[in-house]
Design an enzyme around this catalytic site. Sequence first.
Site, PDB file in Angstrom:
ATOM      1  CG  ASP A   1      -1.873  -0.979   1.392  1.00  0.00           C
ATOM      2  OD1 ASP A   1      -2.325  -1.803   0.282  1.00  0.00           O
ATOM      3  OD2 ASP A   1      -2.724  -1.006   2.483  1.00  0.00           O
TER       4      ASP A   1
ATOM      5  NE  ARG B   1      -4.456  -1.725  -4.239  1.00  0.00           N
ATOM      6  CZ  ARG B   1      -4.395  -2.000  -3.797  1.00  0.00           C
ATOM      7  NH1 ARG B   1      -3.978  -0.517  -2.848  1.00  0.00           N
ATOM      8  NH2 ARG B   1      -3.595  -3.942  -3.206  1.00  0.00           N
TER       9      ARG B   1
HETATM   10  P1  FDA Z   1     -13.787   8.492  -5.568  1.00  0.00           P
HETATM   11  O1  FDA Z   1     -13.065   9.559  -4.391  1.00  0.00           O
HETATM   12  O2  FDA Z   1     -14.347  10.182  -7.121  1.00  0.00           O
HETATM   13  O3  FDA Z   1     -15.816   8.100  -5.175  1.00  0.00           O
HETATM   14  C1  FDA Z   1     -16.217   7.913  -6.942  1.00  0.00           C
HETATM   15  C2  FDA Z   1     -17.300   7.514  -6.144  1.00  0.00           C
HETATM   16  O4  FDA Z   1     -16.765   6.390  -5.664  1.00  0.00           O
HETATM   17  C3  FDA Z   1     -18.034   8.365  -5.255  1.00  0.00           C
HETATM   18  O5  FDA Z   1     -18.960   9.466  -6.373  1.00  0.00           O
HETATM   19  C4  FDA Z   1     -19.226   7.143  -4.668  1.00  0.00           C
HETATM   20  O6  FDA Z   1     -20.045   6.577  -5.141  1.00  0.00           O
HETATM   21  C5  FDA Z   1     -17.972   6.148  -4.726  1.00  0.00           C
HETATM   22  N1  FDA Z   1     -17.174   6.305  -3.532  1.00  0.00           N
HETATM   23  C6  FDA Z   1     -15.794   6.505  -3.234  1.00  0.00           C
HETATM   24  N2  FDA Z   1     -15.100   6.610  -2.059  1.00  0.00           N
HETATM   25  C7  FDA Z   1     -16.592   5.691  -1.023  1.00  0.00           C
HETATM   26  C8  FDA Z   1     -16.551   5.475   0.390  1.00  0.00           C
HETATM   27  N3  FDA Z   1     -15.278   5.647   0.795  1.00  0.00           N
HETATM   28  N4  FDA Z   1     -17.695   4.977   0.408  1.00  0.00           N
HETATM   29  C9  FDA Z   1     -19.033   5.346   0.178  1.00  0.00           C
HETATM   30  N5  FDA Z   1     -18.732   5.216  -1.255  1.00  0.00           N
HETATM   31  C10 FDA Z   1     -17.402   5.520  -1.920  1.00  0.00           C
HETATM   32  N6  FDA Z   1      -5.617   5.226  -1.172  1.00  0.00           N
HETATM   33  C11 FDA Z   1      -4.254   5.253  -0.902  1.00  0.00           C
HETATM   34  O7  FDA Z   1      -4.223   6.511  -0.843  1.00  0.00           O
HETATM   35  N7  FDA Z   1      -3.131   4.421  -0.641  1.00  0.00           N
HETATM   36  C12 FDA Z   1      -3.684   2.958  -0.690  1.00  0.00           C
HETATM   37  O8  FDA Z   1      -2.134   2.130  -0.902  1.00  0.00           O
HETATM   38  C13 FDA Z   1      -5.218   2.536  -1.238  1.00  0.00           C
HETATM   39  N8  FDA Z   1      -5.238   1.165  -1.705  1.00  0.00           N
HETATM   40  C14 FDA Z   1      -6.350   1.129  -2.444  1.00  0.00           C
HETATM   41  C15 FDA Z   1      -6.818   0.129  -2.423  1.00  0.00           C
HETATM   42  C16 FDA Z   1      -8.080  -0.309  -3.714  1.00  0.00           C
HETATM   43  C17 FDA Z   1      -8.694  -0.815  -3.593  1.00  0.00           C
HETATM   44  C18 FDA Z   1      -8.819   1.025  -3.439  1.00  0.00           C
HETATM   45  C19 FDA Z   1     -10.199   1.063  -4.274  1.00  0.00           C
HETATM   46  C20 FDA Z   1      -8.607   2.203  -2.727  1.00  0.00           C
HETATM   47  C21 FDA Z   1      -7.354   2.456  -2.733  1.00  0.00           C
HETATM   48  N9  FDA Z   1      -6.875   3.759  -1.953  1.00  0.00           N
HETATM   49  C22 FDA Z   1      -5.357   3.462  -1.062  1.00  0.00           C
HETATM   50  C23 FDA Z   1      -7.978   4.967  -1.572  1.00  0.00           C
HETATM   51  C24 FDA Z   1      -8.053   5.649  -2.731  1.00  0.00           C
HETATM   52  O9  FDA Z   1      -6.960   6.524  -2.478  1.00  0.00           O
HETATM   53  C25 FDA Z   1      -9.404   6.453  -2.713  1.00  0.00           C
HETATM   54  O10 FDA Z   1      -9.458   7.438  -1.436  1.00  0.00           O
HETATM   55  C26 FDA Z   1     -10.934   5.665  -2.873  1.00  0.00           C
HETATM   56  O11 FDA Z   1     -10.272   4.770  -3.907  1.00  0.00           O
HETATM   57  C27 FDA Z   1     -11.758   6.606  -3.185  1.00  0.00           C
HETATM   58  O12 FDA Z   1     -11.522   7.297  -5.139  1.00  0.00           O
HETATM   59  P2  FDA Z   1     -12.369   6.926  -6.294  1.00  0.00           P
HETATM   60  O13 FDA Z   1     -11.681   6.788  -6.802  1.00  0.00           O
HETATM   61  O14 FDA Z   1     -13.252   5.767  -5.602  1.00  0.00           O
HETATM   62  O15 FDA Z   1     -12.953   7.960  -6.367  1.00  0.00           O
END
Ligand code: FDA
Length: 308
Positions: free
Chosen positions: A135, A185
Amino acid sequence: MLSSILLKASRSPGVRRAVVGFPVTRRVVDRFVAGESVESAVRAVRALRADGLTATLDHLGEDTRDATQATAIRDAYVDLLGVLHRAGLADAAEVSVKLSALGQSLPVQGEKLALENARAICEAAEAAGTTVTLDMEDHTTIDSTLRILYELRQDYPWVGAVLQSMLRRTPDDCRDLAGPGSRVRLVKGAYAEPAEVAHTHKPDVDAAYESCVEILMAGGGYPMIASHDPRMIEAAAHAAKAAGRAPGEYEFQMLYGIRTDAQRELAREGERVRIYVPFGTDWYGYFMRRLAERPANVAFFLRALIGR
Ligand code: FDA
């Protein structure tokens, strides 16, 4: 604004005591965390597998304060990998590891300790027949994490990295890590970062994500598109096609409990989808970052508090 307050709170011992102390918190946490025990993690992997999904397991813990705690977390991962192997689940689940949990931020030889602990986990993963992804935490840890990644890849070339599109340096890191076989990732980034190093406006983070997707898809590695954002998912599918990649030559990843219908829908469409499954007792930092990502989660939490 709310998000940065929550991210600050995620590092505050006082707020931690208060939030963890609310009896009702546990119910809300259950939405994002599979449970406290290895058995609960194994149950979650089996359920995901039944729906055509794979998993990456996170034994919750971060910001380890001493070497003994770091060793205990290493041993917990080694045991977990043994359990996955014996349960015949090594092809359904890998592990995700935070180097801060393995001692990276300890003042004396923290990086060396984290490397040694991560190496032991990689050895156990190789024996079990699965992989490890490191991570990525806040920007001050990135150079150290990448040094450890490169060291580990000498012996375990399958070790995965995480890059965060919110950081200005990330397109360069994507180019560096887009070589053959490199598992990367791509996420937007979950930490509060200063404007000197990070895009602070969401449209800029999203635009950077799309550019990074293109770099990774055009390269020779294995892109892991970790986002719940339909626009990012569409951009990735488009970039994969443009680069001549078939499903399975990249994968989508989402977090446990978030957009579960979309997770299953992508798998039904023939995409490879992996779910990040956190488990364990040390859920506070992870939980607060999930609240910070989405104001609706805070409302959900407050409603649960008021309604108790
Ligand atoms: P965005 O935040 O724009 O969300 C898009 C949509 O997804 C939202 O409108 C909502 O519908 C849904 N959504 C997103 N987050 C949600 C929540 N918490 N609750 C409910 N719905 C939600 N970060 C990091 O800094 N280091 C890491 O190692 C990782 N590892 C990691 C692994 C995996 C498999 C994932 C999916 C994510 C991470 N992250 C991470 C977290 C990442 O940086 C980020 O904060 C979240 O994925 C939210 O960003 P989105 O890309 O989903 O888009």
